[in-house]
Design a protein around this motif. Structure first.
Motif, mmCIF file in Angstrom:
data_model
loop_
_atom_site.group_PDB
_atom_site.id
_atom_site.type_symbol
_atom_site.label_atom_id
_atom_site.label_comp_id
_atom_site.label_asym_id
_atom_site.label_seq_id
_atom_site.Cartn_x
_atom_site.Cartn_y
_atom_site.Cartn_z
ATOM 1 N N MET A 79 0.841 -1.199 0.000
ATOM 2 C CA MET A 79 0.000 0.000 0.000
ATOM 3 C C MET A 79 0.875 1.248 0.000
ATOM 4 S SD MET A 79 -3.390 0.481 2.252
ATOM 5 C CE MET A 79 -4.440 1.922 2.153
ATOM 6 N N PHE A 81 0.676 5.375 0.604
ATOM 7 C CA PHE A 81 -0.232 6.319 1.256
ATOM 8 C C PHE A 81 -0.031 7.735 0.771
ATOM 9 C CE2 PHE A 81 0.362 2.758 4.074
ATOM 10 C CZ PHE A 81 -0.921 2.477 4.490
ATOM 11 N N GLN A 82 -1.064 8.519 1.034
ATOM 12 C CA GLN A 82 -1.022 9.929 0.650
ATOM 13 C C GLN A 82 0.167 10.648 1.274
ATOM 14 O OE1 GLN A 82 -4.694 11.863 1.359
ATOM 15 N NE2 GLN A 82 -3.922 13.881 0.882
ATOM 16 N N SER A 83 0.387 10.387 2.566
ATOM 17 C CA SER A 83 1.496 11.065 3.254
ATOM 18 C C SER A 83 2.785 10.271 3.104
ATOM 19 C CB SER A 83 1.158 11.223 4.727
ATOM 20 O OG SER A 83 1.063 9.953 5.319
ATOM 21 N N ALA A 85 3.947 7.977 4.478
ATOM 22 C CA ALA A 85 4.154 7.161 5.672
ATOM 23 C C ALA A 85 5.496 6.457 5.656
ATOM 24 C CB ALA A 85 3.020 6.149 5.837
ATOM 25 N N LEU A 86 6.523 7.188 5.261
ATOM 26 C CA LEU A 86 7.866 6.610 5.388
ATOM 27 C C LEU A 86 8.293 6.673 6.842
ATOM 28 C CD1 LEU A 86 9.602 8.145 2.265
ATOM 29 C CD2 LEU A 86 8.392 5.978 2.505
ATOM 30 N N TYR A 87 9.115 5.714 7.244
ATOM 31 C CA TYR A 87 9.625 5.738 8.617
ATOM 32 C C TYR A 87 10.732 6.778 8.663
ATOM 33 C CZ TYR A 87 7.356 1.192 8.141
ATOM 34 O OH TYR A 87 6.476 0.196 7.861
ATOM 35 N N PRO A 88 10.497 7.885 9.338
ATOM 36 C CA PRO A 88 11.398 9.025 9.155
ATOM 37 C C PRO A 88 12.799 8.814 9.719
ATOM 38 C CG PRO A 88 9.703 9.506 10.787
ATOM 39 C CD PRO A 88 9.395 8.155 10.233
ATOM 40 N N GLN A 89 12.928 7.900 10.681
ATOM 41 C CA GLN A 89 14.246 7.765 11.306
ATOM 42 C C GLN A 89 15.122 6.750 10.590
ATOM 43 O OE1 GLN A 89 14.624 9.950 13.646
ATOM 44 N NE2 GLN A 89 12.453 10.465 13.633
ATOM 45 N N MET A 90 14.570 6.080 9.592
ATOM 46 C CA MET A 90 15.374 5.075 8.897
ATOM 47 C C MET A 90 15.790 5.616 7.533
ATOM 48 S SD MET A 90 13.195 1.665 9.560
ATOM 49 C CE MET A 90 12.434 1.323 11.143
ATOM 50 N N ASN A 95 13.924 1.725 5.209
ATOM 51 C CA ASN A 95 12.498 1.727 4.920
ATOM 52 C C ASN A 95 12.112 0.552 4.029
ATOM 53 O OD1 ASN A 95 10.521 4.040 5.623
ATOM 54 N ND2 ASN A 95 12.515 5.015 5.503
ATOM 55 N N PHE A 98 12.794 -2.981 6.082
ATOM 56 C CA PHE A 98 12.291 -3.238 7.432
ATOM 57 C C PHE A 98 11.264 -4.367 7.466
ATOM 58 C CE2 PHE A 98 10.091 -1.718 11.428
ATOM 59 C CZ PHE A 98 11.136 -2.111 12.243
ATOM 60 N N GLY A 99 10.345 -4.305 6.534
ATOM 61 C CA GLY A 99 9.321 -5.348 6.494
ATOM 62 C C GLY A 99 9.918 -6.720 6.214
ATOM 63 N N ARG A 146 8.589 0.378 -1.177
ATOM 64 C CA ARG A 146 8.303 -0.432 0.002
ATOM 65 C C ARG A 146 7.287 -1.525 -0.331
ATOM 66 N NH1 ARG A 146 7.153 3.050 5.191
ATOM 67 N NH2 ARG A 146 5.232 3.356 4.018
ATOM 68 N N GLU D 190 -1.228 6.929 9.132
ATOM 69 C CA GLU D 190 -0.803 6.109 8.003
ATOM 70 C C GLU D 190 0.479 5.350 8.294
ATOM 71 O OE1 GLU D 190 -0.862 8.571 4.487
ATOM 72 O OE2 GLU D 190 -3.028 8.267 4.306
ATOM 73 N N ILE D 191 1.285 5.883 9.206
ATOM 74 C CA ILE D 191 2.500 5.171 9.605
ATOM 75 C C ILE D 191 2.117 3.817 10.218
ATOM 76 C CG2 ILE D 191 4.290 5.152 11.373
ATOM 77 C CD1 ILE D 191 5.247 6.825 9.232
ATOM 78 N N ASP D 198 3.439 -3.924 6.443
ATOM 79 C CA ASP D 198 4.764 -4.531 6.422
ATOM 80 C C ASP D 198 4.851 -5.710 7.383
ATOM 81 O OD1 ASP D 198 6.058 -3.212 4.470
ATOM 82 O OD2 ASP D 198 7.118 -1.788 5.743
#
Ligand SMILES: Nc1ncnc2c1ncn2[C@@H]1O[C@H](COP(=O)(O)OP(=O)(O)OP(=O)(O)O)[C@@H](O)[C@H]1O
Ligand SMILES: Nc1ncnc2c1ncn2[C@@H]1O[C@H](COP(=O)(O)OP(=O)(O)OP(=O)(O)O)[C@@H](O)[C@H]1O
Ligand SMILES: [Mg+2]
Ligand SMILES: [Mg+2]
Lengths: 358, 304, 389, 298, 358
Positions: A79, A81-83, A85-90, A95, A98-99, A146, D190-191, D198
């Motif tokens: 999926m 997303f609009q934002s 939704a990246l993991y900002p600290q990685m 990113n 991670f999954g 991702r 969304e996070i 994931d």
């Protein structure tokens, strides 16, 4: 083969019934766009497919498997997303991987997949940056990456472009289209931007109030909208509507204007009584050529909006607002008298009460 | 119902509708169990206070502080309120209560008023150096009181305010200013700047914008400020001790006096009743407006 | 005028004593006593009193231990000069011992009214506790130490002790004089002789103090009167505490010699310190108040008030010329010692607040930290004395 | 400037400047003036009254050779580290629990937050009472049959500061929890969805994704807690009054006692200057992170 | 007569120089649009005109009066903001009359003016509602009304439509245009939406980095962009660019393609050397007609985006991305071979280094 199939889906938020007995089936490799006004339930539907919302009733199948109760990660979906939704600290790499790490995939395999995705998306030089240091378009690509690394069957997009400016949006739209051509995955794409919908979709599902209004190819939806809502929703500027009667001869009368519908392909013979007639602004012909059209009428240009490549003209015909779109080289000024030509073949007729296309 | 669905799926019937979720899943047991224990830890002292304050001394001496009172008596409350002695003054906490009220109202009102104007000026009317003053002020929020207690004694003496209500009010205004100003500044900054611009184009001045535009929009932050100030001022001990005299002692100081004036045996029940009485005002304020408080905090009140 | 008087006399016996002042003042003058009690011992009250005086909003009169505490306030001209009253009423003649008045005197001017003589040097013993343990009531410190195991066996605390710092340092002073003798004490406290503080004699004092520490290990109360209460109720064998403890026994309805015994100088070295409480009168601009202050000053030294006050307080009057018929057994012992002239000045008069609080901190730490040996404590003690001014 | 008069700069937005006067006065007179005054006097021999008789660093030398001060510092360190660690972890854990879409969220939150409304005096007294070995927890457990159970932190010098800490945490964690909760709620939903897709377990999502994202919230909480730690005074006064012995002394109390009990202002000023210094040690890196970092970020 | 005149305006935020010696003069009754990418200083300039920012240097005249130091309310301007900035706690009426009350206008006069503005904007029925109870379009009208009642000479708009959805935006755009026709005030309008700029403006000022790049009529800007930046900025999809050399014969060479520029109107004779050639996607001609064009070349359709009324085709010519816009009825599929025809008259030539139009 059917890739995603949704059967009698109901979804309630408390007592609010957001999706109502919704049925939808999406072919493998298809690019389906969910289009609709804000709040019509597009995101909700997408979240149901992803397993992020518990359905109230109904079933969801992905690749023939009933996944109604499956966890999101087990559904074979990715999926975006609009934002983003990246993991900002990685980092970007973090990113992407991670999954996979979490699924205890061997290191090598992870490396290989990340490398492949990075190559496809051309983000190799960015792998060690953090999302904060990326531009909007780059973030978008990482978000797609991702989903890509997880090698899923179905991609879900929730308005992935609506945070971007117009220019970038146009570019990324093309990129997503290219990606789809390259990967051939099933993609379900939510948007409320009709340009995106028209340009990307194999089929568009127009939603309204939790129901699918029309599910068809962009061309079909544009040219043969199933009802007045769809007709009005699609196209910019919006379709012009006249309110009038169809008489026994199959002629549409509005005020002093009569439009002969003999070339219109009615679903069942002809219709009679109160109807709407819709006509797209870009199908209007002006000037000399108008006189040769089956229907022509005089009008005064009220407002003229030159837009470079096109010009919009606002006028009034028989008391109805009437918009005309013509090419940019046409020099018309406000107050000019125009001859407006229309071809009934391009018209759409809707029943006055049901608003369905006839 | 849920049970039903489970058997069906176990017997191979298609999943359909909502995923069955048993009420007593391990997850729920863990979450609610933990929360329950935590709630007990937090609620226990209040419970002990109430219970102890309703017991007679003999019962306390027999001693289980958690046991509910066998014989409920309100005498400790009466005593704490009206009779407990410090030295020769046996008026209980009542005088301290009214003192606290007298201190609280002007201090809270004045400090909120001043801080909100400061915050407004800092957010919307930046002038040269305003950021510098603000930085100093924020720094002030972290200065240990001890560093400036003594100089303030001198300032109050010079202003002839020492020991007077006005002096204490001034101290509260000063020490409340940094945090409140930060709070208000952040809040006003978060309001759309365009609103402020629109009002200026409309010809409203500094005060006009403050009173007509900003104030009516600032209820949440005023609630947060009010709660912080009311509890802060009411609960203050140090300033109350240092900058007032016995006539004006706030309730906390009197509480400490009563609790520490031991005559014969320690009357735990009276102490607890006194403690409850002292805590009751902030508790009421808090219980009455807790939700608004939380919302105000969430509205970014505490950020930055 | 209304005179606000601050003090930290809030326990039962103390409050009753203050009430005598208040009563006398309200009845005998046109003025009004406004009580400004501050709870929680002098340690809590003194800061408040001082900050108010400094803050320019002084009370009309305040309790302070006389001695060096007020020196700077006097030097700064914040205190009312009572010399005219003192001379008119011949305080120098009536105050006994006259050293009490000396400590109120700076550069020949009198600034305070001593109101009582308090002596620290007492060991209070519970008859009931010893009866329960089946041993005789001790008559001196060594007997007291010897009887401790029996008390412990009977599940009693041999030595009751509150946890406040001044109690610990007070008890130390008592043991110091009792075990080390007055000369040693003088060398250290008057001459600030660090060598004496480091001497083997002093080590003995510390060892005795360490012993006291171990005897009090079961005593968990905070306040001195709660410790006294342990003695009254027989939970503890004894307590080292000043004569003000007397008031608590009295309030509890106990009789000296029957229910409890008091041993001055721990029964070893019969001597009492002549510290005590004094009242100071901060300067105000208001002549009416000043007049009232002086009235209160003279009233406090008057015979009847001295008697009434001291009977309640359990302390000795500062006048040699009053007759205490009502005095009980313990007070009489004190009066006798006073009459014999076995007196010593109190530490307050000799050490600055700074030094005494340093010593207090040390002793408090020693008291609560059983891993600290007598030697370690002595070393640091000697250090403080060496740096005292 | 053709035609138009150039107004005097100072008079621009005069009202704003007038309105800011109390702030300016407070900032300059109180926070700068008084601080400087105190620092200056910390180099003097002031006793009961401030006097400008300079003695160099004598006061500081004495301060750092005073056991009580060292113990105070040590206690502050224990209390500080303890309350930082526990406030943050407990506050966060509670917030995370409350964030699980649970029922009765309001009730639980109210229960956990109410101690924040109470003064330290009240808190100290209640916990003194609960931790009293003769009546409180120890007594209860013993009367349940565990005769040898010992739990009397307030009477054991080695751990008394942790007895204070228990009370401090009880009072303050609720507020930290609320801050954390609002931080959690501020995380883009969304996070969470992305993490679920994931296939990342909840605890991992918290640990590796959410907590790093909540850095500003943690910084805010950290600063609030630190500011509270350095000022801790009322609680100790009410609960132990520094005892047993001097085992639970704290710097704020040292300052107060030095100024008013020992009547050694210079010493008190020196100690408070040290406190100020330690605040700066916390504050300057924070300010740098908050403001310096923000500029670089943009 | 000049309505607004800006002379050598400088504006610094700290050390950042946002506006640089900017000069601009706007005629009475003119509709000027400030167009530019985000962050180029449009809002800053508008705020300077309104008096909401103190200029660092330079002068501002409104109706001939130097207002450089005047308060915003004294400048005879009204301003409409992106977020509308309606006072949420006041009714619509309160919002409209706030400024007048501040000016201590008599009650009757206020009533009259509010009534007139409400009539012009057709918001009479809304007067007693609060902004929260209004739709986006209605709020927009109230925001305009607030400027209207104050009877100002100059209207300033700061992206008044960018918070609205596409449909409403198109409608309100027309309304603003109508209003301008009716009132005849000077209007300065900030946007970064080129459709708005093209349709509304009498003249457009294209800004970049605090400088005005071109100030001209929409037509001029569209057809004769002053430099490559403007050319690239205006038009969607963006202009196609070729990098090549002009030889001595006035022919433009890119790869194997040669374009004869003899009909191009050079500013000064002909030019030589490295240049950019720009060509708009909508000026491309496909199919039969292409063969009759002066330039024609073959290309393969890479991506095809049908948008209903038009179709976009992405292709590559001589290694350069090339976009084509053609009408919606043209059926082209990805992979099709196309003949692309171009007319050099429509091309624009820019110097390689200065990027100025030649
Ligand atoms: N968690 C929720 N609780 C209650 N109602 C909700 C919730 N989420 C969405 N809704 C409601 O469900 C309806 C559909 O919402 P949804 O987010 O699917 O709309 P959408 O079509 O995606 O709109 P948009 O284009 O604005 O994203 C809306 O009316 C919304 O108010
Ligand atoms: N208060 C401020 N302090 C510092 N820099 C500022 C400030 N306001 C704006 N800027 C900077 O000035 C530049 C111009 O800003 P401005 O708001 O005028 O841009 P804009 O053209 O209106 O952009 P947008 O289309 O995004 O509204 C930007 O680079 C911005 O970062
Ligand atoms: Mg949505
Ligand atoms: Mg802008």
């Amino acid at each position: 083969m059917t890739s995603v199939s949704i059967q009698n889906l109901d979804l309630n938020f408390g007592s609010v019934n957001v999706l109502k007995q919704l049925n939808l089936s999406i072919e493998e490799g298809e690019f389906l766009v969910l289009l609709g006004a804000s709040g019509c339930g597009k995101s909700t539907l997408l979240n149901c497919i992803a397993g992020l919302l518990d359905v109230s009733d109904g079933q969801i199948f992905i690749n023939g498997k009933n996944v109604t109760w499956a966890e999101p990660s087990e559904r074979g979906i990715g999926m975006v997303f609009q934002s983003y939704a990246l993991y900002p600290q990685m980092t970007v790499k973090g990113n992407l991987s991670f999954g996979l790490k979490n699924a205890r995939m061997p290191k090598q395999e992870i490396e290989a997949r990340v490398a492949r995705a990075a190559e496809i998306l051309q983000i190799e030089p960015l792998l060690d940056r953090k999302p904060g240091a990326l531009s909007g378009g780059q973030r978008q690509r990482v978000a797609i990456g991702r989903a890509l690394v997880r090698d899923v069957d179905v991609f879900l997009f929730d308005e992935p472009l609506s945070n971007l400016d117009a220019k970038l949006r146009a570019e990324l739209r093309v990129e997503i289209k290219r990606l789809h051509q390259k990967l051939g995955n099933t993609m379900i794409y939510v948007t409320h931007d009709q340009v995106e919908a028209m340009t990307l979709a194999d089929r568009i599902a127009i939603m309204r109030g939790g129901l699918v209004q029309q599910l068809a190819s962009p061309d079909e939806i544009y040219n043969r909208p199933a009802n007045k809502y769809v007709a009005d929703f699609i196209g910019s500027p919006a379709m012009n509507f006249f309110e009038g009667q169809i008489d026994a001869d199959g002629k549409f009368n509005v005020g002093k204007l009569t439009i002969d519908l003999k070339n219109y392909d009615f679903a069942d013979g002809t219709a009679k009584g109160e109807h709407w007639l819709g006509y797209r602004p870009e199908h209007v012909v002006l000037g000399e050529a108008a006189l040769s059209m089956p229907v022509h009428v005089e009008a005064v240009a009220d407002i003229v909006e030159p837009m470079g490549s096109d010009t919009l003209i606002w006028t009034k015909i028989e008391g109805h607002d009437f918009r005309i779109r013509t090419d940019g080289q046409q020099k018309v000024a406000a107050g000019d008298r125009l001859v407006v030509g229309m071809d009934p073949r391009f018209a759409s007729i809707f029943d006055k009460t049901t608003e369905e296309r006839v | 119902m849920a049970n039903n669905a489970k058997t069906i799926s176990a017997s191979g019937v298609e999943p359909r509708g909502p995923k069955p979720r048993p009420m007593l899943s391990p997850r729920n047991i863990m979450i609610y169990g933990t929360l329950f224990i935590v709630a007990i830890y937090y609620a226990l002292p209040l419970y002990v206070m109430v219970v102890t304050s309703l017991k007679g001394m003999p019962e306390i001496r027999l001693g289980n502080i958690f046991a509910p009172p066998v014989e409920v008596t309100f005498e400790p409350w009466v005593k704490a309120w009206a009779e407990a002695c410090t030295g020769l003054n046996c008026n209980g906490l009542s005088q301290g209560f009214w003192n606290s009220v007298k201190i609280l109202i002007p201090s809270a009102a004045l400090s909120i008023l001043i801080a909100s104007i400061n915050g407004y000026a800092l957010a919307n009317w930046k002038f040269k150096g305003s950021e510098v003053f603000f930085t100093i002020l924020i720094f002030g929020a972290f200065v240990p009181y001890q560093v400036i207690i003594y100089p303030i004694v001198i300032i109050l003496r010079e202003l002839n305010l020492f020991g007077k209500l006005g002096g204490l009010v001034m101290v509260h205004v000063i020490f409340g200013m940094p945090i409140l100003t930060l709070l208000f500044r952040n809040y006003f900054t978060s309001l759309p700047e365009e609103l402020f611009k629109a009002a200026r184009v409309d010809g409203a001045g500094f005060w006009g914008i403050y009173f007509r535009i900003m104030l009516p929009m600032s209820l949440p932050i005023f609630v947060v400020a009010l709660i912080l100030q009311v509890t802060g001022i009411w609960n203050d001990f140090l300033f109350g001790v240092i900058y007032t005299k016995p006539d004006n002692y706030p309730m906390t100081v009197q509480l400490n006096n009563i609790v520490n004036s031991v005559q014969g045996v320690k009357e735990y029940n009276v102490n607890m009743a006194a403690t409850m009485l002292t805590g009751i005002v902030p508790l009421i304020i808090y219980f009455a407006s807790g939700k608004l408080f939380v919302r105000g905090i969430a509205a970014g009140a505490v950020k930055g | 005028a209304d005179l606000e008087v601050t003090h930290w006399w809030t326990s039962g016996g103390e409050a009753a004593a203050v009430a005598e002042f208040a009563k006398a003042f309200n009845e005998k003058t046109d003025h009004n006593w406004v009580d400004g009690a501050i709870a929680g011992s002098g340690g809590t009250a003194r800061p408040i009193i001082i900050s108010r005086i400094l803050g320019g909003d002084p009370m009309a009169a305040t309790q302070l231990n006389h001695g060096r505490q007020a020196e700077e306030l006097i030097e700064a001209g914040l205190m009312l000069d009572l010399t005219d009253v003192a001379e008119a009423e011949g305080w120098r003649d009536v105050v006994h011992p006259v050293s009490l008045l000396d400590s109120c005197t700076v550069d020949g001017r009198v600034y305070c009214v001593p109101v009582n003589i308090h002596s620290w040097q007492w060991l209070w013993l519970s008859h009931q506790a010893y009866a329960d343990a089946g041993v005789d009531v001790p008559t001196n410190w060594s007997e007291f130490v010897a009887a401790a195991p029996a008390l412990e066996a009977a599940d009693k605390v041999p030595l009751a002790m509150g946890q406040q710092g001044w109690q610990t340092s007070g008890a130390f002073g008592v043991i110091n004089v009792a075990i080390g003798g007055l000369d040693l004490w003088r060398k250290i406290n008057v001459d600030k002789d660090a060598a004496a503080a480091a001497s083997p004699e002093m080590l003995e004092v510390f060892q005795a103090f360490a012993e006291a520490r171990s005897l009090s290990s079961g005593s968990n109360v905070q306040d001195w009167n709660l410790a006294t209460n342990m003695v009254i109720t027989g939970q503890a064998g004894g307590q080292i505490m000043g004569d003000w403890a007397q008031g608590e026994f009295q309030v509890a309805g106990q009789t000296a010699g029957e229910d409890y015994t008091c041993l001055p100088g721990l029964g070893v070295n019969e001597i009492i310190s002549t510290g005590g409480d004094a009242f100071y009168f901060p300067k105000t601009d208001d002549p009416e108040t000043t007049a009232a202050q002086k009235e209160l000053a003279s009233l406090m030294l008057s015979k009847e008030v001295q008697v009434a006050f001291n009977l309640k307080k359990g302390s000795l009057p500062v006048r040699g010329d009053v007759d205490l018929q009502a005095a009980n057994d313990c007070m009489r012992k004190g009066l006798d010692i006073l009459a014999k002239g076995n007196i010593m000045p109190s530490g307050d008069q000799l050490l600055t607040a700074d030094t005494s609080s340093q010593i207090e901190d040390l002793l408090v730490e020693f008291w609560s930290d059983t891993s600290m040996t007598a030697e370690m404590a002595q070393e640091r003690y000697a250090d403080i004395i060496a740096n005292a001014d | 400037m053709a035609g138009a008069k150039q107004p005097v700069r100072i008079l621009r937005n005069l009202n704003a400047k007038i309105a800011a006067l109390p702030m300016i006065a407070t900032a300059l007179v109180i926070f700068v003036g008084c601080t400087v005054w105190t620092i200056v006097h910390s180099f003097t021999k002031s006793r009961l009254l401030p006097k400008l008789e300079f003695v160099g660093f004598d006061q500081y030398e004495r301060l750092w050779s005073t056991r009580r001060w060292l113990i105070s510092i040590e206690n502050l360190a224990y209390y500080g580290i303890g309350s930082l660690v526990f406030s943050l972890t407990i506050g966060f854990l509670l917030a995370a629990l409350l964030d699980q879409k649970i029922r009765f969220e309001n009730t639980f939150r109210t229960i956990i937050l109410y101690p924040f409304a109470l003064s330290f005096i009240v808190t100290g007294l209640v916990w003194q009472w609960i931790l009293n070995p003769e009546f409180g927890i120890q007594h209860i457990v013993r009367s349940l049959g565990f005769e040898s159970f010992v739990f009397d932190p307030l009477y054991t010098p080695d751990i008394v500061i942790f007895g204070v800490l228990i009370a401090g945490l009880w009072q303050g964690t609720g507020f930290i929890m609320v801050i954390m909760l609002s931080g959690l709620r501020g995380i883009d939903g969304e996070i969470w969805k992305a993490a679920r897709i994931d296939g990342i377990p909840k605890w991992k999502t918290y640990l590796f994704i959410v907590i790093p994202m909540m850095r500003p919230t943690f910084v805010t909480a950290l600063v609030l807690i630190s500011a509270g730690i350095i000022k801790v005074y009322d609680l100790v006064v009410a609960q132990t009054n520094g005892g047993p012995g001097i085992a639970s002394e704290v710097p704020a109390k040292y300052v107060y006692d030095a100024m008013f009990r020992s009547q050694n202002l210079g010493q008190g000023f020196a100690a408070s200057t040290m406190m100020l210094l330690s605040v700066l040690v916390v504050l300057i890196p924070w300010a740098y992170l908050e403001f310096g970092g923000r500029k670089n970020g943009k």
